[in-house]
Motif scaffolding. Structure first.
Motif, mmCIF file in Angstrom:
data_model
loop_
_atom_site.group_PDB
_atom_site.id
_atom_site.type_symbol
_atom_site.label_atom_id
_atom_site.label_comp_id
_atom_site.label_asym_id
_atom_site.label_seq_id
_atom_site.Cartn_x
_atom_site.Cartn_y
_atom_site.Cartn_z
ATOM 1 N N THR A 185 0.845 -1.201 0.000
ATOM 2 C CA THR A 185 0.000 0.000 0.000
ATOM 3 C C THR A 185 0.879 1.250 0.000
ATOM 4 N N PRO A 186 0.321 2.412 -0.348
ATOM 5 C CA PRO A 186 1.118 3.640 -0.336
ATOM 6 C C PRO A 186 1.651 4.017 1.044
ATOM 7 N N LEU A 187 1.043 3.465 2.107
ATOM 8 C CA LEU A 187 1.551 3.749 3.445
ATOM 9 C C LEU A 187 2.709 2.830 3.808
ATOM 10 N N GLY A 188 2.925 1.800 3.009
ATOM 11 C CA GLY A 188 4.045 0.901 3.257
ATOM 12 C C GLY A 188 5.275 1.254 2.459
ATOM 13 N N LEU A 257 -5.356 3.672 10.112
ATOM 14 C CA LEU A 257 -5.754 2.930 11.305
ATOM 15 C C LEU A 257 -5.707 1.431 11.048
ATOM 16 N N ARG A 258 -6.247 1.025 9.906
ATOM 17 C CA ARG A 258 -6.263 -0.400 9.576
ATOM 18 C C ARG A 258 -4.846 -0.935 9.365
ATOM 19 N N VAL A 259 -4.061 -0.197 8.602
ATOM 20 C CA VAL A 259 -2.710 -0.652 8.287
ATOM 21 C C VAL A 259 -1.867 -0.794 9.552
ATOM 22 N N ASP A 260 -1.915 0.191 10.414
ATOM 23 C CA ASP A 260 -1.103 0.122 11.633
ATOM 24 C C ASP A 260 -1.523 -1.057 12.507
ATOM 25 N N ARG A 261 -2.824 -1.272 12.662
ATOM 26 C CA ARG A 261 -3.297 -2.383 13.488
ATOM 27 C C ARG A 261 -2.932 -3.726 12.846
ATOM 28 N N GLN A 262 -3.185 -3.850 11.554
ATOM 29 C CA GLN A 262 -2.941 -5.114 10.882
ATOM 30 C C GLN A 262 -1.451 -5.444 10.800
ATOM 31 N N GLY A 286 8.830 -8.116 8.194
ATOM 32 C CA GLY A 286 9.110 -7.362 9.415
ATOM 33 C C GLY A 286 9.840 -8.152 10.481
ATOM 34 N N LEU A 287 10.048 -9.445 10.278
ATOM 35 C CA LEU A 287 10.831 -10.244 11.221
ATOM 36 C C LEU A 287 12.317 -9.960 11.009
ATOM 37 N N MET A 300 10.758 0.242 2.905
ATOM 38 C CA MET A 300 9.374 0.155 3.356
ATOM 39 C C MET A 300 9.201 0.864 4.693
ATOM 40 N N ARG A 301 8.059 1.510 4.841
ATOM 41 C CA ARG A 301 7.731 2.177 6.092
ATOM 42 C C ARG A 301 6.836 1.304 6.964
#
Length: 381
Positions: A185-188, A257-262, A286-287, A300-301
């Motif tokens: 996603t654009p937030l990633g 909100l969804r991206v951060d939680r997921q 992310g590991l 990636m963010r």
């Protein structure tokens, strides 16, 4: 966009809730409703933005502005076009940019429909070269190519390649670069900021996030290339309905909100799975010990909501999926409700029979992890 978040350097949340909104008008809704129109009043010469419903629609315009502000905040010269589906968007880039005799480089571990795309490209006299996403293996195939197609993280294997490195190498050889940004996603990640000519995605997934909209988009900085994409959309007519476009724009307001939680829960789940003896091939960018972590951390963010792993057999994977109570056995990913599936059932991915793609939703992390661990225990019996 009033008080443009893109211009003021706002954070992702502020940008997402305000992206694409028109200037406020007294007594009008902040996000106008969908415009259902096949044609518009058009006396005299054809001027102005809206003439016919296959070409433009005010509801698309708001959504396209919103996506552009997320993909390349503050960057001038970015154009975004929405499509009826992710595959419509992917096809628009490939078939608008390539001609008979051209060469394209694709990933051989990407989305399962790419082999069908390859067959169609080859039928049109286009040479297709493929290499894995991991290890930047596509670098070795760029000589003479007209277009490089990157999918990072790859679906479903979650390998990551160095976008900036591949872009520089491709551009040095005169090739355009498109990045499938669906999983991130654009937030990633923001492929256009890393030099790509196109950022392409299925908005069906986490961008809209509720499993009720089919949508795709192409964002790009190359004006002539994007003109060809727009022309392809007009010719093929692969357009989004106004209701789907409006729902997508509405959904973007909660994207952060969804991206951060997921994403946070995906990491928690991946960490919980590391201690299970029956789980092999665990992947999540992310590991810290994931093969993709080093590169992913540079570009990636956020690392995404998908975790993949393999159980010993097909039967074990199917028992595991049947035992889950908070997770739907369904395809696609990115929704607020967790889903999982045995990818081998589709036949298009080179994965083991027990391979599971798990899409983490917005459930409480402790509930979701407990459900997964319980299902693993039950599936062993």
């Amino acid at each position: 966009m009033s008080d443009s978040a893109a211009e003021t350097g706002a954070g992702d949340g502020t940008r997402a809730v305000r992206a694409g909104l028109p200037e406020p008008v007294r007594h009008e809704p902040t996000l106008p409703g969908p415009v259902f129109a096949a044609h518009f009043h058009l006396p005299g010469e054809v001027t102005g933005p809206y003439a016919y419903g296959r070409d433009e629609n005010p509801t698309w315009t708001h959504l396209e502005r919103a996506i552009g502000e997320l993909e390349a905040p503050g960057q001038d010269g970015v154009e975004t076009l929405v499509f009826a589906s992710g595959m419509a968007a992917i096809s628009s880039v490939l078939f608008s940019q390539l001609r008979a005799g051209d060469t394209v480089v694709l990933p051989d571990d990407g989305y399962q429909v790419l082999p069908l795309v390859r067959a169609q490209l080859e039928a049109y006299g286009i040479e297709v070269r493929t290499a894995p996403t991991g290890g930047d293996a596509q670098l070795d195939l760029l000589d003479g190519a007209h277009l490089l197609w990157i999918e990072t993280p790859s679906n479903p294997g979650l390998d990551v390649c160095d976008i900036h490195r591949l872009v520089e190498a491709a551009h040095a050889r005169g090739a355009l670069v498109a990045v499938d940004n669906t999983l991130a996603t654009p937030l990633g990640q923001r492929p256009l900021e890393l030099g790509a000519d196109f950022s392409v995605a299925s908005g069906t997934k986490q961008l809209t996030g509720h499993g009720d909209v089919l949508l795709g988009y192409v964002a790009g900085t190359n004006a002539s290339a994007m003109a060809a994409v727009r022309r392809w959309r007009k010719i093929v007519g692969a357009i989004s309905g106004p209701m789907e476009a409006w729902l997508a724009h509405r959904s973007i307001a909660t994207l952060h909100l969804r991206v951060d939680r997921q994403n946070a829960t995906a990491l928690t789940l991946a960490e919980a799975l590391r201690g299970r003896a029956e789980v092999t091939g665990l992947r999540y960018p992310g590991l810290p010990d994931d093969p993709s972590y080093k590169i992913a951390s540079r570009q990636m963010r956020r690392y995404g909501c998908v975790v993949s792993f393999t159980l010993p057999t097909r039967a074990r994977a199917e028992r595991f999926l049947d035992a889950l109570r908070l997770v739907d056995d369904a395809t696609s990913f990115g929704g607020v409700r967790s889903t999982a599936e045995r990818r081998g059932r589709w036949g298009g991915d080179a994965v083991p029979e027990g391979f599971v793609r798990f899409s983490v939703g917005a459930e409480d992390p402790e509930d979701l992890v407990a459900d997964v661990l319980r299902a693993l225990d039950e599936s062993a019996r």
